[in-house]
Each structure stands twice: as C-alpha cells, then as structure tokens.
Design an enzyme around this catalytic site. Structure first.
Site, short mmCIF file in Angstrom:
data_model
loop_
_atom_site.label_atom_id
_atom_site.label_comp_id
_atom_site.label_asym_id
_atom_site.label_seq_id
_atom_site.Cartn_x
_atom_site.Cartn_y
_atom_site.Cartn_z
CE LYS A 117 -4.42 -1.43 1.77
NZ LYS A 117 -5.53 -1.07 2.67
CE LYS A 195 -6.69 -9.11 -1.22
NZ LYS A 195 -6.51 -8.49 0.09
CE LYS A 198 -14.22 -4.33 2.56
NZ LYS A 198 -13.90 -3.95 3.95
P1 AMP Z 1 -11.06 -6.09 4.95
O1 AMP Z 1 -11.99 -5.73 3.88
O2 AMP Z 1 -9.64 -5.87 4.57
O3 AMP Z 1 -11.43 -5.49 6.26
O4 AMP Z 1 -11.21 -7.66 5.11
C1 AMP Z 1 -12.21 -8.29 5.87
C2 AMP Z 1 -12.00 -9.77 5.87
O5 AMP Z 1 -12.18 -10.32 4.56
C3 AMP Z 1 -10.59 -10.21 6.28
O6 AMP Z 1 -10.68 -11.34 7.12
C4 AMP Z 1 -9.90 -10.54 5.01
O7 AMP Z 1 -8.87 -11.48 5.15
C5 AMP Z 1 -11.07 -11.13 4.21
N1 AMP Z 1 -10.86 -11.02 2.77
C6 AMP Z 1 -10.63 -9.89 2.06
N2 AMP Z 1 -10.51 -10.17 0.75
C7 AMP Z 1 -10.66 -11.51 0.61
C8 AMP Z 1 -10.64 -12.41 -0.50
N3 AMP Z 1 -10.45 -11.97 -1.74
N4 AMP Z 1 -10.84 -13.71 -0.25
C9 AMP Z 1 -11.04 -14.17 1.01
N5 AMP Z 1 -11.07 -13.38 2.10
C10 AMP Z 1 -10.88 -12.06 1.91
#
Ligand code: AMP
Ligand code: TRP
Length: 330
Positions: A117, A195, A198
C-alpha cells in the site's frame, strides 16, 4: 474465544463474505464466545487519505452503519456475539501505544500489506496498522482469529508481540491462532491470480454484497474463463474457472467433487447462469434484511452501543492487567 474485525471501507464483496463473515456466523455456536468488530480506526488509514492528500471522507459514518447492517443481515447475532465499533472502545488505541513501546521497529518493515500500500501514500498510521490489529486481538485474549489468508501475517506478528509481552512482563496472554475458512482467498473475476479486493478500481472484478441480480448475472457472464469447454478444477492451469468453482461450492454447500460431477456434461454458459442464480438468491436475502435494519437506524445504533459496553467490560479488565504488569500506577 473467537475475535475478528472488518473495515468499513469500500464495498464489501463476496471475498469478504466467504473468506471471513460467513465463517464468523458459523462459529456462533453454543459454548463459543465470539467478538466481532467493525474496525473504523483501521479504516482511517484509507478514509483520511484520498488521492494522496489528507482529507475528510463524508461517508465514514454511513459506511459504518451500512456495514453493521450487512453483518447483522448476514447472520451476525448481536445477542449471541459481542458486536461493536472499534472507536467506541478507547482501550484499543491505548493498548496500541503500549505495544508500540515494546515493539522493535524493524518487525513492521517486513509486513507485506504495508509494502503493497505504501506505493500509493504513506502515513504513520498505515505503518503502525498491524500494532492496532495486535491490540484488538490481545485486548480480548482471543484464541482464534477467523480471517482471510491475506491477514495471516498480521496474526503471526501478533503472536510475536504476545510472546514478548508474556516473557518480559510475566503475563499469561493467550497466543492467538489464524483460523482459515473454506475460502481463504477468493480471486478477481477477471484475473485468477489477483485477489478480489475492495480497493480494485474495476468494479467488474468483484461481486459486491449490495449488487443487484442484474449486476451479478452481468459480472459472472463477463468473468474470465479459458477456451477449454469442459468444467473441471485445476488451480495451476485454470485459475479462473477454479475460482468460480470454489465460489459455487461455497454458495451451494456442495463439495467440489459434487459440483464437478454436476457440471461434467454442461456448458460454461449453463454453469455461469446457475452460479449467478445461487449468488443472487443468497445476496438478495441479505439485501432484504439489511433494508429492514437500516429502516430503524436508532435501534441499530443502540445495538452497537450495547455491544461496545460489553466489549469494554472485557477490554478494560485485560488492559488493567497489562498496565499493572508493565509498572503503571492503576
Ligand atoms: P477487509 O476488507 O480488509 O477489512 O477484510 C475483511 C476480511 O475479509 C478479512 O478477514 C480478510 O482477510 C477477508 N478477505 C478480504 N478479501 C478476501 C478475499 N479476496 N478472499 C477471502 N477473504 C478475503
Ligand atoms: N486488518 C484486518 C483486515 O483488513 C481487519 C482487522 C483489524 C482485524 N483488526 C483485526 C481482523 C483483528 C481480525 C482481528 O481485514
């Protein structure tokens, strides 16, 4: 004890849902203590830095409420789990400071999330992000942390801090463990080696929790597959179709073998249509519930307040113990 968190940034997508949230719901079982948190302080590393400038994001509050409604609609039960907003429990930031005073600086230099990032922008908050996450986990003495694979390194770092705290200050804090879901890494719809994220600028690369049925059908239809007509799983040679199969298996609750058998003689068009239908049905149920929850915002806010009171009770007790052991007058 199970603890996890999610940031109210960007659009929650099916990667977050399958990689984390659906697993959180499953873990809500009699006998388990579950604590789930919307980590709005972590989100400030995104929310206050827009286009390389420090700015105020007008949507932070509504994003937090929207995510809270999504999580409840997805099955997080605030009566069963402690469900709260990170910034409502000041102990998180307080413990982060204490950790920053025992943490060697170079431990943070190896964190891949920061390395990825920091190209875009770089604040001290982004750099010390893992310390706040470690504080979240340590504050509740979590044993298991159900998250996606991208967060594993953060949990390992947290274990290093716990070991350091325990050995330096005669504490006996539980060493947290990474807990994987059946879908630890859902990939982008158009690049099986990237991956689903968001922060991806291209919306078509992911399916958002709030997408309509039409959007879901369109995105799946346009998702990348290869020229082989048969449907089968091969992670190395066919990452895109393998990703779609994984998503199908998760939404249908069928094993991979069952899914492959079902589509052995069918076309990619058939498979994609059925997959779209499956996803749309589940997300539509969530959308209906979410709408109802957001119709009564004051009740939602009250639920979150009650959650933070329960969280604070646990957090303040554990923090007091750490403060005593590091020599503060409490
Ligand atoms: P965040 O949006 O970064 O707060 O992520 C929330 C949760 O979603 C975390 O546990 C991440 O590891 C999981 N996560 C985010 N992107 C993915 C993805 N592409 N596949 C599986 N888990 C994900
Ligand atoms: N860093 C996590 C993510 O981006 C969110 C998070 C913050 C978290 N604190 C946590 C996850 C504590 C688990 C436990 O997904």
């Amino acid at each position: 004890m199970y603890f996890s968190g999610i940031q109210p940034t960007g659009k929650m997508h099916i990667g977050n849902y399958l990689g984390a949230v659906r697993n959180w719901v499953k873990l809500q079982q009699p006998g388990n203590q579950n604590i789930y948190c919307i980590v709005d302080l972590h989100a400030l590393t995104d929310k206050l830095t827009i286009d390389h400038e420090i700015k105020f994001d007008q949507n932070t509050k509504s994003d937090t409420l929207s995510l809270a409604a999504t999580l409840i609609a997805s099955g997080i039960n605030p009566k069963q789990s402690v469900f709260f907003i990170q910034s409502h429990v000041p102990e998180h930031a307080e413990l982060q400071w204490i950790l920053s005073c025992i943490a060697p600086k170079n431990w943070l230099n190896k964190m891949t999330q920061y390395k990825d990032k920091k190209k875009e922008y770089s604040t001290l908050g982004l750099y010390t992000y893992p310390l706040l996450m470690a504080a979240d986990i340590i504050l509740y003495q979590a044993q298991y942390v159900p998250v996606g694979l991208d967060q594993k390194q953060h949990i390992e770092l947290t274990r290093d801090y716990v070991q350091r705290l325990n050995s330096l200050f005669k504490l006996n804090i539980v060493e947290p463990q990474y807990l994987e879901s059946t879908c630890p890494k859902i990939m982008s719809l158009r690049d099986g080696n990237k991956k689903m994220s968001k922060s991806d600028a291209i919306d078509g690369n992911r399916i958002n929790i709030d997408d309509s049925k039409e959007e879901i059908f369109e995105k799946i239809k346009r998702s990348k597959t290869d020229s082989i007509p048969q449907i089968y799983f091969d992670q190395d040679k066919r990452p895109e179709i393998s990703n779609l199969l994984r998503i199908y298996s998760a939404f249908s609750n069928l094993s991979m073998e069952q899914v492959i058998e079902k589509y052995l003689t069918k076309t990619t068009v058939d498979f994609k249509r059925d997959l779209s239908e499956l996803i749309a049905n589940e997300l539509n149920t969530i959308a209906q519930k979410k709408k109802q929850i957001l119709n009564n915002q004051s009740e939602l806010e009250q639920t979150l307040k009650e959650g933070s009171m329960k969280a604070r009770e646990i957090a303040s007790k554990n923090l007091k113990l750490i403060k005593e052991n590091i020599g503060l007058l409490v």
